[in-house]
Write an enzyme that holds these catalytic residues in place. Sequence first.
Site, mmCIF file in Angstrom:
data_model
loop_
_atom_site.group_PDB
_atom_site.id
_atom_site.type_symbol
_atom_site.label_atom_id
_atom_site.label_comp_id
_atom_site.label_asym_id
_atom_site.label_seq_id
_atom_site.Cartn_x
_atom_site.Cartn_y
_atom_site.Cartn_z
ATOM 1 N N ASP A 129 2.517 -4.909 5.816
ATOM 2 C CA ASP A 129 2.429 -3.467 6.035
ATOM 3 C C ASP A 129 2.862 -2.738 4.766
ATOM 4 O O ASP A 129 3.443 -3.339 3.858
ATOM 5 C CB ASP A 129 3.347 -3.031 7.180
ATOM 6 C CG ASP A 129 2.932 -3.608 8.522
ATOM 7 O OD1 ASP A 129 1.764 -4.023 8.656
ATOM 8 O OD2 ASP A 129 3.785 -3.647 9.430
ATOM 9 N N ASP A 131 5.435 0.120 3.808
ATOM 10 C CA ASP A 131 6.556 0.948 4.254
ATOM 11 C C ASP A 131 6.824 2.012 3.199
ATOM 12 O O ASP A 131 6.935 1.701 2.002
ATOM 13 C CB ASP A 131 7.806 0.095 4.463
ATOM 14 C CG ASP A 131 7.616 -0.942 5.558
ATOM 15 O OD1 ASP A 131 7.129 -0.572 6.640
ATOM 16 O OD2 ASP A 131 7.948 -2.119 5.324
#
Length: 204
Positions: A129, A131
């Site tokens: 992901d 962040d």
Amino acid sequence: MSAPQPHDLLWGMTPAALPVDAPAWATQVLAAGQPVVVRRACCAAGWVAVGLRGEGRAQRLGVQMRLADIRRQLRPEALRGQGTSPWAALQALASVAPVLDACGLAWGPTGGVGYQLATGVEVLHAASDLDLLLRTPRPMSRAKARELLDSLDCSPCRIDVQLQTPAGGIALREWAGVAQRVLLKSALGARLVADPWNLLECAA
């Protein structure tokens, strides 16, 4: 050097400063000169709560670092992607940069993306992901949060944005939602609040 804030990367901690029962991988990380990341927790004066990052999610260790040992400090907003990358998370960073720059607020990558950009250590993978930390010293309307979230949700990977308010951190995705209260994370722990910019409510 400014006071360390959550998600800052700090260099200077040595293996000798680890607890005696620290895992071998943590010793190796510090022996290699890698940084630690500031986490949200209370400490005695002269100390800061930090976390060590090894290989994979299983290798995480929360410890404390002496402020006097800090040799270098790097904030998320000092990190930017450079050039092209095979990783979706770094591609996403490049694609959302203009959107976040247009907000006029300080922002930067955290998590694996921030760590890899700061150290050169390859920690990203195909499912990583992105962040991000967005500093919001003044209140952001929920309508603005929804608008920002919509503009970020078309990226090549999942993006998790944390809004850093004067009282702590909240998830952009939650603030853009419909729940009356959202989870605020601070050094004192996590709690549900209606206004994450209201210091009196957050401290109650």
